[in-house]
Design a protein around this motif. Structure first.
Motif, mmCIF file in Angstrom:
data_model
loop_
_atom_site.group_PDB
_atom_site.id
_atom_site.type_symbol
_atom_site.label_atom_id
_atom_site.label_comp_id
_atom_site.label_asym_id
_atom_site.label_seq_id
_atom_site.Cartn_x
_atom_site.Cartn_y
_atom_site.Cartn_z
ATOM 1 N N ARG A 29 -6.646 15.750 -25.047
ATOM 2 C CA ARG A 29 -5.968 14.584 -24.466
ATOM 3 C C ARG A 29 -6.450 13.319 -25.164
ATOM 4 N N GLY A 30 -5.502 12.487 -25.579
ATOM 5 C CA GLY A 30 -5.848 11.258 -26.281
ATOM 6 C C GLY A 30 -5.859 11.442 -27.794
ATOM 7 N N GLY A 31 -5.830 12.695 -28.241
ATOM 8 C CA GLY A 31 -5.807 12.972 -29.678
ATOM 9 C C GLY A 31 -4.626 13.859 -30.034
ATOM 10 N N CYS A 32 -3.699 13.979 -29.113
ATOM 11 C CA CYS A 32 -2.549 14.866 -29.293
ATOM 12 C C CYS A 32 -1.473 14.158 -30.126
ATOM 13 N N THR A 33 -0.995 14.829 -31.145
ATOM 14 C CA THR A 33 0.034 14.289 -32.026
ATOM 15 C C THR A 33 1.140 15.338 -32.164
ATOM 16 N N PRO A 34 2.387 14.907 -32.426
ATOM 17 C CA PRO A 34 3.460 15.900 -32.574
ATOM 18 C C PRO A 34 3.311 16.774 -33.818
ATOM 19 N N ILE A 35 2.442 16.366 -34.739
ATOM 20 C CA ILE A 35 2.308 17.054 -36.021
ATOM 21 C C ILE A 35 1.182 18.084 -35.961
ATOM 22 N N GLY A 36 1.489 19.328 -36.311
ATOM 23 C CA GLY A 36 0.447 20.331 -36.500
ATOM 24 C C GLY A 36 -0.139 20.939 -35.252
ATOM 25 N N MET A 37 0.662 21.098 -34.222
ATOM 26 C CA MET A 37 0.170 21.802 -33.043
ATOM 27 C C MET A 37 0.026 23.283 -33.390
ATOM 28 N N LYS A 38 -0.563 24.050 -32.478
ATOM 29 C CA LYS A 38 -0.774 25.488 -32.721
ATOM 30 C C LYS A 38 0.530 26.171 -33.112
ATOM 31 N N LYS A 39 1.618 25.769 -32.455
ATOM 32 C CA LYS A 39 2.959 26.247 -32.801
ATOM 33 C C LYS A 39 3.832 25.015 -32.955
ATOM 34 N N GLN A 40 4.941 25.155 -33.682
ATOM 35 C CA GLN A 40 5.867 24.037 -33.808
ATOM 36 C C GLN A 40 6.850 24.107 -32.642
ATOM 37 N N TYR A 41 6.592 23.305 -31.636
ATOM 38 C CA TYR A 41 7.459 23.271 -30.466
ATOM 39 C C TYR A 41 8.621 22.323 -30.721
ATOM 40 N N PRO A 42 9.754 22.544 -30.028
ATOM 41 C CA PRO A 42 10.868 21.592 -30.165
ATOM 42 C C PRO A 42 10.361 20.174 -29.864
ATOM 43 N N THR A 43 10.692 19.247 -30.757
ATOM 44 C CA THR A 43 10.151 17.898 -30.685
ATOM 45 C C THR A 43 11.280 16.873 -30.625
ATOM 46 N N VAL A 44 11.135 15.908 -29.708
ATOM 47 C CA VAL A 44 12.124 14.845 -29.547
ATOM 48 C C VAL A 44 11.387 13.514 -29.603
ATOM 49 N N ILE A 45 11.890 12.625 -30.448
ATOM 50 C CA ILE A 45 11.289 11.302 -30.612
ATOM 51 C C ILE A 45 12.276 10.278 -30.081
ATOM 52 N N HIS A 46 11.760 9.328 -29.299
ATOM 53 C CA HIS A 46 12.671 8.337 -28.724
ATOM 54 C C HIS A 46 13.405 7.594 -29.826
#
Length: 160
Positions: free
Chosen positions: A101-118
């Motif tokens: 928490r606080g260091g979470c970024t959409p890039i490079g998670m354990k898996k590539q989850y569907p990502t939505v950017i405002h």
């Protein structure tokens, strides 16, 4: 001071030859994005927080929204084709994403989850996201964030 330790997010950007700027700041534990932006004199609208949700189906989804905004759960569910989504419990963040928490970024998670950017991200040449650990920020072009996450732009915030 030794060489900068790269996070998974930074390694992925490097591997994909995506230009970014790393900004580090002193911070020992989690503080919210608004407090970080205030301390560093950054624009709230250009600074994006990463929120991880779980859909009714059990699938995880990643949403990046301006730090002072609130995720609209109904809009979020609709854009990912779910009946509903809810925030991932804080205790599960590391297990699901590989980040804290606080260091979470959409890039490079354990898996590539569907990502939505405002969709407001499109208004800027550069936006700010977490660098993959507390005290690290990545400045990059929003289209590069879309490219590296396989994401899409949508209206996903609560209208005030």
């Amino acid at each position: 001071m030794g060489k900068e330790v790269k996070t998974n997010a930074m390694r992925i950007l490097d591997r994909n030859k995506i230009k970014y700027t790393l900004n580090t700041y002193e911070c020992d534990n989690f503080i919210d994005g608004v407090s970080v932006a205030d301390a560093l004199g950054q624009d709230y609208d250009m600074s994006f927080k990463t929120l991880v949700t779980v859909g009714k189906s059990g699938q995880y989804y990643v949403f990046a929204i301006p730090i002072a905004e609130e995720l609209d759960m109904k809009k979020a569910a609709k854009v990912v084709g779910e009946k509903s989504v809810e925030m991932l419990h804080v205790k599960d963040i590391n297990k699901v994403t590989g980040y804290i928490r606080g260091g979470c970024t959409p890039i490079g998670m354990k898996k590539q989850y569907p990502t939505v950017i405002h969709e407001s991200a499109k208004m800027y040449d550069t936006i700010i996201v977490s660098g993959g650990r507390i005290g690290a920020q990545i400045f990059l072009a929003p289209d590069d964030l879309i490219k590296v996450t396989g994401g899409k732009y949508e209206d996903i915030i609560v209208n005030k």
